[in-house]
Design an enzyme around this catalytic site. Structure first.
Site, short mmCIF file in Angstrom:
data_model
loop_
_atom_site.label_atom_id
_atom_site.label_comp_id
_atom_site.label_asym_id
_atom_site.label_seq_id
_atom_site.Cartn_x
_atom_site.Cartn_y
_atom_site.Cartn_z
N HIS A 1 -29.25 -5.33 11.94
CA HIS A 1 -29.97 -5.31 10.37
C HIS A 1 -29.18 -4.43 8.91
O HIS A 1 -29.79 -5.06 8.66
CB HIS A 1 -31.43 -4.49 10.58
CG HIS A 1 -31.22 -3.00 10.54
ND1 HIS A 1 -30.84 -2.05 12.41
CD2 HIS A 1 -31.02 -2.47 9.79
CE1 HIS A 1 -31.05 -0.74 11.78
NE2 HIS A 1 -30.93 -1.09 10.19
N ASP B 1 -30.24 -5.24 18.32
CA ASP B 1 -29.94 -4.59 17.20
C ASP B 1 -28.01 -4.13 17.04
O ASP B 1 -27.82 -2.88 16.93
CB ASP B 1 -30.64 -3.66 16.63
CG ASP B 1 -30.77 -3.58 14.96
OD1 ASP B 1 -30.55 -4.47 14.09
OD2 ASP B 1 -31.52 -1.99 14.75
N ASN C 1 -27.72 5.89 7.44
CA ASN C 1 -27.14 6.09 8.95
C ASN C 1 -26.39 5.44 9.15
O ASN C 1 -26.48 5.63 10.64
CB ASN C 1 -27.86 7.36 9.01
CG ASN C 1 -27.34 9.11 8.72
OD1 ASN C 1 -27.46 9.45 7.76
ND2 ASN C 1 -25.98 8.89 9.08
N SER C 2 -28.10 4.56 9.26
CA SER C 2 -27.71 2.96 10.22
C SER C 2 -26.82 2.50 10.69
O SER C 2 -25.89 2.35 10.09
CB SER C 2 -28.73 2.38 10.03
OG SER C 2 -30.08 2.14 9.89
#
Length: 497
Positions: free
Chosen positions: A138, A168, A242-243
């Site tokens: 994402h 993801d 932080n993803s």
């Protein structure tokens, strides 16, 4: 003999946490409470609270002056250079609000709006010195350009090797004249609830940030993040940005990729989720082998959760495992001897708590290696050997795009068979023709057909394969009556087209 209970609170400055324990001191001729506390603070009592780990090392709570002066700084210095910032940008065509207004266009013509650049910011982790980076899908989804900024300030254009929306995860590649700082992927199966971890990333775009916490749960499923259902849960603060960042264990290895948080305000409330390193390793290996998408293996069985009622009916002590609902003919599951009604309770020595845990084990199991599943059948536990197959092997007829003037024109369809059903997360026993894609400007889209719909009947003709569907779709009739199955329901429609 008199017992005295004392609550001891130690402030662990290196982690910012409070450690509370209950100490029972026995006042007898062999020792005093003061003597026990003296030994405790000097570190002499630490061995009583040490817990052996796999491999002979110890896992224990911190005691003594030396322990409470420890710091994560050496671990952060070693691992943080491998955590990068990922900048993704895409060009979006902007439609004028006056587009299509005949009065406005009469005097001003068709307005042309300049394209707008949409950008997103996330984190990533260098997992190989050659420049291989793992991040979340994402973060770079629909991006035209992806740039990577290292902790030392250098920036690089990156190539997208692989991205998988269901998991993801995405794998990027940057190139340079020298080796890049990298952190190896650890064994996430060795994690236990309570293990210390660090989360490193770039929250809110403020710059690289490190937070500490513990593993608060394992094998979390149905968190609404993606189709993947086997997350590591941590209370290390994870925030937007932080993803794609790293979840680091005390060995200095990546044991997870930070992915999502549970929050009502948009900030961290201590419930974050990371994709386990063993899952990440399988995706990275697929990318390095040249695959553009991560291909799940084919097992050929579908599963349901074991409820309390099912467990009682089967004579089980508690509701755990994955109940076999169906087994596809000539599949690895059938060749292994699996039957409908069996309960899979273990795989390769690991306990199976629910179907998502079994799916995780199957996805991360190497294709070339034989596996063993533990099955509960008629009150007895059996061990069955199996070998997985590639999902793409043995596919049925190639999909086709329907043409003509009918309502199905513009839909890409394929004949349903077990491998395709598994890929689309449909029941393995479904038959017929399934819609894979629908052109947004096609007649099929205008009548509401969607990917995943199973075409059952058209104008009184049962649809069993793509060739039958191709012939029927080319009919020049103006009146159409058809039935499609969607989410287990049969929808019938009549129209003049």
């Amino acid at each position: 003999m008199r017992s005295v209970f004392l609550s001891v609170v130690l402030l662990a400055s290196f982690a910012g946490t409070v450690l509370t324990g209950s100490v029972q001191a026995q006042q007898d001729e062999g020792g005093t409470l003061r003597g026990f506390l003296s030994d405790l603070l000097s570190g002499d009592a630490r061995n009583e609270l040490a817990v052996p780990r796999d491999g002979g090392t110890e896992r224990r709570v911190p005691f003594g002056r030396a322990d409470i002066q420890l710091s994560f700084a050496p671990l952060v210095k070693e691992t943080s250079p491998a955590v990068v910032n990922v900048y993704a940008s895409s060009t979006v065509q902007v439609r004028s609000p006056f587009m299509g207004d005949p009065f406005f266009e009469q005097f001003f013509g068709r307005p042309q709006m300049p394209p707008r650049v949409r950008s997103s910011l996330g984190s990533g982790v260098l997992v190989d010195p050659s420049g291989v980076i793992v991040t979340n899908n994402h973060v770079i989804s629909d991006a035209d350009e992806v740039k990577v900024a290292l902790a030392d300030g250098r920036e690089f254009e990156s190539e997208i090797l692989l991205k998988d929306k269901a998991l993801d995860l995405a794998v990027l590649k940057i190139s340079g004249d020298e080796a890049f700082p990298a952190v190896g992927l650890g064994d996430s199966d060795r994690l236990e609830v309570g293990d210390l971890v660090l989360a490193i990333g770039n929250p809110f775009g403020v710059g690289q940030t490190t937070t500490s916490g513990i593993v608060s749960a394992l094998a979390r499923s149905h968190v609404g993040v993606s189709d993947f259902g086997f997350f590591i849960q941590t209370d290390a603060a994870i925030n937007p940005g932080n993803s794609g960042g790293a979840l680091i264990d005390m060995r200095g290895q990546v044991i997870g990729i930070n992915t999502a948080i549970v929050s009502r305000s948009g900030g961290s409330i201590g419930i974050g989720f990371a994709i386990p390193a063993n899952m990440v390793r399988a995706v990275v290996n697929a990318a390095l082998s040249g695959a553009e998408t991560f291909e799940r293996p084919f097992f050929g069985a579908s599963f349901d959760p074991v409820t309390a009622q099912i467990a009682e009916a089967l004579g089980m002590d508690r509701p755990v495992g994955a109940l076999v609902r169906e087994v596809a003919p000539d599949s690895p599951a059938e060749r292994a001897g699996l039957r409908p009604g069996d309960v899979v309770v273990a795989m390769d020595g690991a306990d199976i708590q629910h179907p998502d845990a079994l799916e995780y084990r199957l996805v991360t199991h190497p294709l070339e290696e034989e596996g063993v599943i533990g099955v509960l059948r008629d009150g007895q536990t059996l061990e069955l050997g199996f070998e997985l197959e590639r999902l793409s092997d043995g596919d049925g007829p190639a999909p086709i795009t329907l043409e003509g003037r009918g309502p199905f024109a513009g839909a890409a369809v394929a004949t349903l068979e077990p491998r395709l059903a598994q890929r689309l997360k449909l029941p393995l026993n479904k038959k017929g023709v399934v819609i894979l894609e629908v052109d947004r400007r096609s007649p099929a889209a205008s009548v509401g057909l969607r990917p995943g719909d199973i075409i059952r009947e058209v104008n009184g003709i049962d649809i069993e394969d793509v060739e039958t569907m191709r012939v029927v779709a080319g009919d020049t009739s103006r009146r159409w009556a058809f039935a499609v199955e969607r989410d287990g329901r049969i929808l019938r429609q009549r129209l003049r087209f």
